[in-house]
Motif scaffolding. Structure first.
Motif, mmCIF file in Angstrom:
data_model
loop_
_atom_site.group_PDB
_atom_site.id
_atom_site.type_symbol
_atom_site.label_atom_id
_atom_site.label_comp_id
_atom_site.label_asym_id
_atom_site.label_seq_id
_atom_site.Cartn_x
_atom_site.Cartn_y
_atom_site.Cartn_z
ATOM 1 N N VAL A 96 1.872 2.675 -3.496
ATOM 2 C CA VAL A 96 0.867 2.801 -4.748
ATOM 3 C C VAL A 96 0.016 4.005 -4.413
ATOM 4 O O VAL A 96 -0.876 4.432 -5.092
ATOM 5 C CB VAL A 96 0.151 1.730 -5.166
ATOM 6 C CG1 VAL A 96 1.321 0.798 -5.642
ATOM 7 C CG2 VAL A 96 -0.333 1.061 -3.673
ATOM 8 N N LEU A 97 0.373 4.616 -3.080
ATOM 9 C CA LEU A 97 -0.754 5.634 -2.407
ATOM 10 C C LEU A 97 -0.589 6.847 -3.599
ATOM 11 O O LEU A 97 0.609 7.313 -4.061
ATOM 12 C CB LEU A 97 -0.622 6.172 -1.292
ATOM 13 C CG LEU A 97 -0.759 5.577 -0.138
ATOM 14 C CD1 LEU A 97 -0.660 6.156 1.268
ATOM 15 C CD2 LEU A 97 -2.419 4.685 -0.207
ATOM 16 N N GLY A 103 0.825 -1.062 -0.132
ATOM 17 C CA GLY A 103 0.048 0.102 0.200
ATOM 18 C C GLY A 103 0.853 1.247 0.071
ATOM 19 O O GLY A 103 0.525 2.225 -0.697
ATOM 20 N N SER A 104 1.832 1.063 0.781
ATOM 21 C CA SER A 104 2.761 2.546 1.015
ATOM 22 C C SER A 104 3.399 2.969 -0.519
ATOM 23 O O SER A 104 3.668 4.039 -0.652
ATOM 24 C CB SER A 104 3.812 2.212 2.070
ATOM 25 O OG SER A 104 4.676 1.125 1.530
ATOM 26 N N LEU A 153 -3.313 3.337 5.775
ATOM 27 C CA LEU A 153 -1.999 2.603 6.613
ATOM 28 C C LEU A 153 -2.054 2.953 7.695
ATOM 29 O O LEU A 153 -2.643 3.927 8.508
ATOM 30 C CB LEU A 153 -0.867 3.185 5.855
ATOM 31 C CG LEU A 153 -0.795 3.368 4.214
ATOM 32 C CD1 LEU A 153 0.616 3.449 3.900
ATOM 33 C CD2 LEU A 153 -1.079 1.935 3.851
ATOM 34 N N GLN A 172 0.600 4.103 9.650
ATOM 35 C CA GLN A 172 1.759 4.776 9.808
ATOM 36 C C GLN A 172 1.253 6.215 9.197
ATOM 37 O O GLN A 172 0.333 6.354 8.475
ATOM 38 C CB GLN A 172 2.873 4.139 8.922
ATOM 39 C CG GLN A 172 2.341 4.094 7.442
ATOM 40 C CD GLN A 172 3.453 3.284 6.494
ATOM 41 O OE1 GLN A 172 3.889 2.076 7.085
ATOM 42 N NE2 GLN A 172 3.807 3.670 5.574
ATOM 43 N N ASP A 196 1.935 -1.313 6.950
ATOM 44 C CA ASP A 196 1.801 -1.424 5.715
ATOM 45 C C ASP A 196 0.555 -2.361 5.285
ATOM 46 O O ASP A 196 -0.104 -3.145 6.073
ATOM 47 C CB ASP A 196 3.050 -1.687 4.913
ATOM 48 C CG ASP A 196 3.131 -0.929 3.546
ATOM 49 O OD1 ASP A 196 2.169 -0.537 3.020
ATOM 50 O OD2 ASP A 196 4.174 -0.714 3.156
ATOM 51 N N THR A 197 0.246 -2.285 4.053
ATOM 52 C CA THR A 197 -0.772 -3.294 3.683
ATOM 53 C C THR A 197 -0.624 -4.022 2.364
ATOM 54 O O THR A 197 0.391 -3.639 1.522
ATOM 55 C CB THR A 197 -2.114 -2.282 3.419
ATOM 56 O OG1 THR A 197 -1.908 -1.274 2.378
ATOM 57 C CG2 THR A 197 -2.400 -1.642 4.580
ATOM 58 N N SER A 213 -5.605 8.388 -2.085
ATOM 59 C CA SER A 213 -6.091 6.958 -2.378
ATOM 60 C C SER A 213 -7.316 6.609 -1.510
ATOM 61 O O SER A 213 -7.840 5.437 -1.656
ATOM 62 C CB SER A 213 -5.120 5.856 -2.473
ATOM 63 O OG SER A 213 -4.202 6.319 -3.305
ATOM 64 N N PRO A 239 -4.119 -2.708 -2.513
ATOM 65 C CA PRO A 239 -3.895 -2.718 -1.130
ATOM 66 C C PRO A 239 -4.929 -1.706 -0.366
ATOM 67 O O PRO A 239 -5.134 -0.640 -0.964
ATOM 68 C CB PRO A 239 -2.263 -2.497 -1.026
ATOM 69 C CG PRO A 239 -1.600 -2.398 -2.218
ATOM 70 C CD PRO A 239 -2.785 -2.394 -3.244
ATOM 71 N N VAL A 240 -5.058 -2.313 0.758
ATOM 72 C CA VAL A 240 -5.716 -1.344 1.651
ATOM 73 C C VAL A 240 -5.320 0.047 1.649
ATOM 74 O O VAL A 240 -4.148 0.132 1.817
ATOM 75 C CB VAL A 240 -6.122 -1.733 2.899
ATOM 76 C CG1 VAL A 240 -6.882 -0.812 3.687
ATOM 77 C CG2 VAL A 240 -6.557 -3.114 2.787
#
Lengths: 323, 323, 323, 323
Positions: A226-227, A223-224, B269, B271, B168-169, B106, B265-266
């Motif tokens: 592709v934000l 996820g981090s 996050l 973080q 992370d996700t 996102s 991914p979700v």
């Protein structure tokens, strides 16, 4: 927003036509009044879809002359439904007599027979790519309307199979970018713009996959990574990257809307193939006529047309989002 | 066949609900009369979707008790619309006060604001995965109905990212197989079953790709390699291979219907992430509450539910295909 | 624009609920964002529909408290679907045990049984006037929205039967006037505003006739007697007479929209009547509970509600009429 | 179940065409496969609708030749959409040049202009009765399908105005009876058969009133006078009287479905009338061409056609009522 042979809600196309019947055509309902139609642009769109266009295309003669029967007066749309037909000039139905009781592999012969108990066996009937001509007509009108709203749609094709022996076929990919869609277009939950675009694209003959933004590649990233971070430019909010493909929660964010469609290889080979007859006996089908080795280049204007139909419909629906 | 917050035509679900409002729920219209509902099976489906299910799930307490308000009498459907609600018991809206004027990257915060000029900022509002609870209710009823017609639906998930650091996700894939659909289900052209399935799947939160049969891999093959040859077994026509994923021309051929859905991914996050406020200023968003690191396992029952809604709707529509 | 238990297209109500189940309710989809809802006005509308309102009404205790579950945030609509329920507080299902296998004359008992093979026999089930509570909720929201656009709706009732002996019933007429609709609202051909209003009004329980403008009296006049001549006042085109009832070609002309609805007498008498059981045997049905002698006064807010739903839907759709 | 220029859900007609454009026509979607079409019967229906039919008709030459473009193969329907066109052979648009900037009283000239900002001024354009030709085509196919299911539809007209001076016009009534509809057809609440029939009938040009069974006369009777008592004959439940017109709760009870439609007098008089121009100035309009003095006899096949479309659609939808 599709049901049987209709797609769209406020702006909709209802289409008809078998590949070797007298004509294909449709009714475009909900076309906004006051749009000047450029018939030359329409003809250009039609020529991009026509067989014979592209390097690996058949030579079927389809000049695809569109006759408009209503809804356009002195070259301007008047808000009433636009009926149109395109005559099938190159019918040669005798080319298909040998297929009357035969089901070709990976064609819709068997499934239509199973559904309706009867079918037009000539050249694919309703399941032929011939019906996409009607989509391009509606799409051309939608594109011209969107153009006046500052929205443009451009697609391009790519073929991964590098060599196609004489008599075989290939599929390919079409990538499409929609520019100029303001933030806020698309509906919640089931009416997501991604959902509607997927439906529209997967309704194109031979389409077997759809993805938006990073699509299937999303599963390879954290996820981090592709934000899509926001950026503000000239007071307008946008995103620095566009992994999401222009949508969040199915609603446009003002960035380009980017998606891809995968098409399977043409199922009609120019070599003998094994089919089955209606009694379940195996039969060998020898090729007749001429067919495309690859349709993906011809699919480009169809992808653009379907995108235009969906985007225009949603732009119009969005006018009711607020009091 | 979707429009705004409704999906399906003869059998349809209209859903409502924000993640931190009093309840989510919906109306199931067109449920055939005479189906005995197994509430234990329904509860099982709901528990599969619930947070806390799966290895990388959040601990939000959603016991997801479904209250049926109509359409079921003495445990049997009576043909009238089935209204239902699921109370949101764990609202904690104060967890979201810091997000009131903030757009998370996102997420759908900005796009909903752009569309409506107003939004429920608490936990994603309408764009939250919370709304999928209503889908699972409708899907559970559809599955039980299909089961009586010999049709079963099974999905499973896979995650490609092998390591997800704390905070992370990851996304993932869901593969689904529908067994027992007779040949002839699906509608021509815009109403292709592949088209409807794509629409339904892409409407699930975080879905970014859909493919049927070989899907995107079709582009790497020649036509001669991927034709699905017919076989006849016990007098029933089927195909030896199933590259097409159970459909030809968008209509079922009697083989299994196989498709895949890719989920990103979700976006939330655990973080600090950079967002933007409504004035266009950058803000740092610190995580609160607990959120799923990966939703793909929880998406499995949602994929099955959406498939069930679409297949049942099409099975019912098909009853009108012939005189 | 109605299908099964849904009415409206861009602005729509999907309703649910049996008269003696746990609740009636619905989902209002397409409510424009940004409308402040006056809950006191809503309660007032609900009280006008309630039994006990009017001179000849039953005393069933329905306090009709509406619980909104979504789509309204801090008293303002946010564009997402509005789910709502109204609990049935006065169920007394035992009042209806004697009707389990009995079909009352001029009721929907037999027709629902014929359709679904099963029914909720308690007090009319889905066919009860109880379901109109959901219409009044949606109508109240539509009326408040229209009010901000300068459109008002007012109906009134009249009863022709001058004397109703104790235990008998009467029908009546409701006349409705919609003021402030600008010229140009309504769609061509099948979507005429008169067509949609007729559909909406005839969907109200016990409605048996609809007319607009002079209506049935038109047949007694020559064309030259009933033409609506134009007048121009303050630069605005209108008509001197309004025989047409505010529409030409199904589209509003700026004059008041005027129509009437005829309601049959309540079919539930407070005296013994002859029915039939499921085996075809005649049975005498003795009255229980208390029922309205005349519903026409209670139908007034329902007529207004249905008019509001249709007019708002068409006002919103009309935003897409021109580029 | 109508939206803009479409009516019907499973079986639907989408129509197009202006009175003096190249053609009118439509797309019939959802026609069941396997129905043999009798083209002679179709031509007969068309001839009943044609001007020149009836004692007080105009002499416009419309031979109304229907060209089918798809969906029928070797005389049998194949389940795919049926596209058809009817050329407008007698266009004479110069007859209408004097109306270009003129709004005739009680016509749709002004309302279409108000809606779209542009219109086809020739002879009523989309608002002309010419569009009913498309309805009769779809109705003829629906009638032939219903006939095979034992359902027949018959209407007849009556005119109350006994004397129509040369140059004036009259309206009238059409009564229609649908026989053979089994009990259980129609949907609850908004989808009542009475509701759908009202919508369909009120969409016919010049229709101003609809009633079913006793209709408006119900208001003159007490409940005890108009209950439809059950009778059992040959094991089949029916009713002794038919005040309800064949429906209870909007669902058929097996008795004849009986309704009436009121039509206003033709608005085009063959004498000078006062209109208004687009600047708001009064103008005198002198008659040109020839027009019907009374359309009610020509409306008979249109009423039957619309009834057939609605009943067939509902018969097909009902196939999904039970598991």
């Amino acid at each position: 927003m599709a049901h049987k042979n209709r797609i769209g809600n406020i702006f909709s196309l209802t289409s008809f036509g078998e590949s070797h019947g007298p004509a294909v055509g449709g009714v475009i309902d909900g076309m906004p009044a006051g749009v000047k139609i450029d018939m030359e642009l329409l003809r250009h769109e039609m020529s991009r879809r026509r067989p014979g266009h592209g390097a690996m295309a058949s030579s079927r003669n389809e000049d695809d002359e569109v006759e408009f029967l209503s809804g356009i007066f002195d070259g301007i749309t008047i808000g009433t439904p636009i009926g149109f037909i395109i005559r099938n000039r190159d019918q040669r139905p005798e080319d298909y007599d040998h297929l009357k009781n035969v089901y070709r592999p990976s064609h819709a012969d068997f499934t239509y027979q199973a559904k309706y108990g009867i079918r037009d066996h000539r050249g694919g009937g309703r399941a032929s790519a011939r019906e996409t001509a009607a989509r391009v007509v509606a799409g051309a009108l939608a594109k011209q309307t969107l153009s006046q709203l500052g929205i443009t749609i451009n697609a391009q094709s790519s073929v991964a199979v590098t060599e196609i022996p004489q008599g075989d076929t290939a599929g390919g990919m079409v990538s499409c970018v929609v520019k100029g869609v303001p933030a806020g277009i698309g509906e919640p939950v089931f009416g997501k713009l991604s959902s509607q675009l997927a439906e529209a694209m997967m309704s194109i003959p031979a389409a077997k996959g759809f993805e938006i933004g990073l699509g299937f590649d999303f599963v390879n990233h954290r996820g981090s990574e592709v934000l899509d971070k926001f950026v503000v430019k000239d007071g307008k909010i946008s995103t620095a990257t566009n992994n999401s493909g222009g949508l969040q929660g199915g609603i446009s964010n003002g960035n380009d809307i980017c998606f891809k469609v995968a098409f399977k290889p043409v199922a009609t080979l120019m070599q003998p193939v094994e089919g089955i007859d209606s009694h379940g006996n195996k039969v060998t089908i020898n090729p007749r006529g001429r067919h495309d080795a690859c349709v993906v280049e011809r699919a480009v204007p169809v992808v653009e047309a379907m995108a235009a139909i969906i985007v225009l419909d949603n732009v119009l629906i969005n006018r009711a989002a607020r009091l």
